[in-house]
Structure formats: structure tokens, C-alpha cells
Design a protein around this motif. Sequence first.
Motif, PDB file in Angstrom:
ATOM      1  N   ILE A  93       0.840  -1.204   0.000  1.00 17.37           N
ATOM      2  CA  ILE A  93       0.000   0.000   0.000  1.00 17.37           C
ATOM      3  C   ILE A  93       0.872   1.249   0.000  1.00 17.37           C
ATOM      4  O   ILE A  93       0.592   2.229  -0.697  1.00 17.37           O
ATOM      5  CB  ILE A  93      -0.973  -0.022   1.209  1.00 17.37           C
ATOM      6  CG1 ILE A  93      -2.024  -1.120   1.006  1.00 17.37           C
ATOM      7  CG2 ILE A  93      -1.644   1.321   1.401  1.00 17.37           C
ATOM      8  CD1 ILE A  93      -2.914  -1.357   2.222  1.00 17.37           C
ATOM      9  N   GLY A  94       1.946   1.219   0.783  1.00 13.30           N
ATOM     10  CA  GLY A  94       2.880   2.366   0.810  1.00 13.30           C
ATOM     11  C   GLY A  94       3.485   2.597  -0.570  1.00 13.30           C
ATOM     12  O   GLY A  94       3.619   3.747  -1.020  1.00 13.30           O
ATOM     13  N   ASN A  95       3.901   1.502  -1.233  1.00 11.39           N
ATOM     14  CA  ASN A  95       4.466   1.622  -2.590  1.00 11.39           C
ATOM     15  C   ASN A  95       3.434   2.188  -3.564  1.00 11.39           C
ATOM     16  O   ASN A  95       3.751   3.032  -4.413  1.00 11.39           O
ATOM     17  CB  ASN A  95       4.977   0.273  -3.088  1.00 11.39           C
ATOM     18  CG  ASN A  95       6.242  -0.167  -2.373  1.00 11.39           C
ATOM     19  OD1 ASN A  95       6.954   0.654  -1.786  1.00 11.39           O
ATOM     20  ND2 ASN A  95       6.517  -1.454  -2.391  1.00 11.39           N
ATOM     21  N   GLU A  96       2.190   1.687  -3.433  1.00 10.20           N
ATOM     22  CA  GLU A  96       1.136   2.196  -4.310  1.00 10.20           C
ATOM     23  C   GLU A  96       0.879   3.682  -4.052  1.00 10.20           C
ATOM     24  O   GLU A  96       0.669   4.453  -4.988  1.00 10.20           O
ATOM     25  CB  GLU A  96      -0.150   1.388  -4.128  1.00 10.20           C
ATOM     26  CG  GLU A  96      -0.062  -0.006  -4.714  1.00 10.20           C
ATOM     27  CD  GLU A  96      -1.314  -0.841  -4.456  1.00 10.20           C
ATOM     28  OE1 GLU A  96      -2.247  -0.343  -3.764  1.00 10.20           O
ATOM     29  OE2 GLU A  96      -1.366  -1.974  -4.945  1.00 10.20           O
ATOM     30  N   LEU A  97       0.913   4.079  -2.792  1.00  9.40           N
ATOM     31  CA  LEU A  97       0.742   5.502  -2.461  1.00  9.40           C
ATOM     32  C   LEU A  97       1.896   6.335  -3.014  1.00  9.40           C
ATOM     33  O   LEU A  97       1.682   7.432  -3.551  1.00  9.40           O
ATOM     34  CB  LEU A  97       0.624   5.697  -0.942  1.00  9.40           C
ATOM     35  CG  LEU A  97      -0.686   5.253  -0.304  1.00  9.40           C
ATOM     36  CD1 LEU A  97      -0.614   5.371   1.217  1.00  9.40           C
ATOM     37  CD2 LEU A  97      -1.830   6.099  -0.844  1.00  9.40           C
ATOM     38  N   ALA A  98       3.121   5.809  -2.883  1.00  7.59           N
ATOM     39  CA  ALA A  98       4.274   6.530  -3.424  1.00  7.59           C
ATOM     40  C   ALA A  98       4.164   6.639  -4.943  1.00  7.59           C
ATOM     41  O   ALA A  98       4.441   7.698  -5.530  1.00  7.59           O
ATOM     42  CB  ALA A  98       5.571   5.840  -3.027  1.00  7.59           C
ATOM     43  N   GLU A  99       3.749   5.539  -5.595  1.00  7.17           N
ATOM     44  CA  GLU A  99       3.568   5.547  -7.057  1.00  7.17           C
ATOM     45  C   GLU A  99       2.468   6.532  -7.446  1.00  7.17           C
ATOM     46  O   GLU A  99       2.614   7.280  -8.402  1.00  7.17           O
ATOM     47  CB  GLU A  99       3.224   4.132  -7.551  1.00  7.17           C
ATOM     48  CG  GLU A  99       3.001   4.025  -9.026  1.00  7.17           C
ATOM     49  CD  GLU A  99       4.256   4.220  -9.859  1.00  7.17           C
ATOM     50  OE1 GLU A  99       4.109   4.438 -11.073  1.00  7.17           O
ATOM     51  OE2 GLU A  99       5.383   4.155  -9.319  1.00  7.17           O
ATOM     52  N   ALA A 100       1.367   6.537  -6.666  1.00  4.22           N
ATOM     53  CA  ALA A 100       0.278   7.470  -6.950  1.00  4.22           C
ATOM     54  C   ALA A 100       0.747   8.918  -6.780  1.00  4.22           C
ATOM     55  O   ALA A 100       0.410   9.801  -7.586  1.00  4.22           O
ATOM     56  CB  ALA A 100      -0.908   7.184  -6.042  1.00  4.22           C
ATOM     57  N   LYS A 101       1.560   9.149  -5.744  1.00  4.39           N
ATOM     58  CA  LYS A 101       2.098  10.509  -5.519  1.00  4.39           C
ATOM     59  C   LYS A 101       3.002  10.907  -6.673  1.00  4.39           C
ATOM     60  O   LYS A 101       2.934  12.022  -7.184  1.00  4.39           O
ATOM     61  CB  LYS A 101       2.858  10.537  -4.187  1.00  4.39           C
ATOM     62  CG  LYS A 101       3.371  11.905  -3.829  1.00  4.39           C
ATOM     63  CD  LYS A 101       4.075  11.885  -2.465  1.00  4.39           C
ATOM     64  CE  LYS A 101       4.583  13.256  -2.116  1.00  4.39           C
ATOM     65  NZ  LYS A 101       5.291  13.272  -0.834  1.00  4.39           N
ATOM     66  N   ARG A 102       3.867   9.969  -7.120  1.00  2.85           N
ATOM     67  CA  ARG A 102       4.768  10.252  -8.234  1.00  2.85           C
ATOM     68  C   ARG A 102       3.967  10.533  -9.516  1.00  2.85           C
ATOM     69  O   ARG A 102       4.248  11.480 -10.251  1.00  2.85           O
ATOM     70  CB  ARG A 102       5.721   9.071  -8.449  1.00  2.85           C
ATOM     71  CG  ARG A 102       6.767   9.316  -9.532  1.00  2.85           C
ATOM     72  CD  ARG A 102       7.579   8.055  -9.811  1.00  2.85           C
ATOM     73  NE  ARG A 102       6.793   6.979 -10.376  1.00  2.85           N
ATOM     74  CZ  ARG A 102       6.377   6.911 -11.654  1.00  2.85           C
ATOM     75  NH1 ARG A 102       6.655   7.874 -12.493  1.00  2.85           N
ATOM     76  NH2 ARG A 102       5.676   5.877 -12.072  1.00  2.85           N
ATOM     77  N   LEU A 103       2.940   9.697  -9.741  1.00  2.00           N
ATOM     78  CA  LEU A 103       2.098   9.902 -10.924  1.00  2.00           C
ATOM     79  C   LEU A 103       1.350  11.232 -10.849  1.00  2.00           C
ATOM     80  O   LEU A 103       1.201  11.924 -11.859  1.00  2.00           O
ATOM     81  CB  LEU A 103       1.108   8.743 -11.075  1.00  2.00           C
ATOM     82  CG  LEU A 103       1.717   7.403 -11.511  1.00  2.00           C
ATOM     83  CD1 LEU A 103       0.651   6.311 -11.475  1.00  2.00           C
ATOM     84  CD2 LEU A 103       2.335   7.514 -12.893  1.00  2.00           C
TER      85      LEU A 103
END
Length: 161
Positions: A40-50
Motif C-alpha cells: 500500500i505504501g508503494n502504491e501511495l508513493a507511485e500514486a504521488k509520483r504519478l
Amino acid sequence: MAFDATFFAFVGLLLFVALIVYLKVPGMMAKSLDERAEKIGNELAEAKRLREEAQHLLAEYQRKRKDAEAEAASIVAAAEREAEALTADAKQKTEEYVARRTALSEQKIKQAETDAINAVRSAAVDLAISAAETVLAAKTDAATSKALFDNAVQEVKTRLN
């Protein structure tokens, strides 16, 4: 000592807890939860980057849109200036054409006036000659007539040369 159902339920619970601890279920659950939290943290980081990338793209497209609008405005302004120049040029050429046509028309009118005056003079001269001939023919005889004719021809020859 009498063992009742509560005691057996308690012993069953202790065995169940011992079995769960022996099979390391709490560690597996913690590991699974940690993996899920990391995912979930990785997905949040990816979402933030996107999201940041999308904001960057949005800013870039807005800048490009502003540049395109400025370029379009400059093109429109150049087209307006060119249209004004063409209009002024066309107006000047039209005025020159009208002036030339007016001068040509005035020249033709003057020529027509001159031709008309010459035609009237010629007709008047012809009429005067005819009238003089009629009057002279009535007043003179053949000999006088011949002398006057010869004299008139001589005078015309001298004036024409």
C-alpha cells in the motif's frame, strides 16, 4: 475434582493457542500485514509520483497552450496588418485607375469637341461656298465666273502651301 465443560473449553483454547504459536501464525500474519502495508505504501508513493508527473504535464501543456495562443494572436495581428496594407494598396490603385480613366475621358471629350467644331466649320464652309456659288452664279456670266473660279483656286493653292 470434577472436570466440567468450562475446563475442557479452556484446555482446548490453550491447545489452540499453543498450536497457533507453534505454527508461527502470528508471525505469518504480521509478515502478511507488513507486506500488505509495504505494498500500500508503494502504491501511495507511485500514486504521488504519478500525481506530480501529471501536474508537471498539466503545467507544461498550459505553458504550450499559452505559447500557442500568443503565436495565434501574433499571426492574427500580422494578418490584420497585411489586410490593412492590401486594402490601402487596393484603394490607392483604384484612385489611380479612376484618375487615369477620368483624364482619358476628358481627353476624349476634348477630342470630340475639337472634331465637332471642325465638322461644324467644315459644314459651314461648305454651306458658305455653296451659297456663294449660288449667288455668284446668279449674278455673273460665264467669263466672270471662270475668272473668279481660277482666282479662288489660285488663292486656295497659296494658302494650302
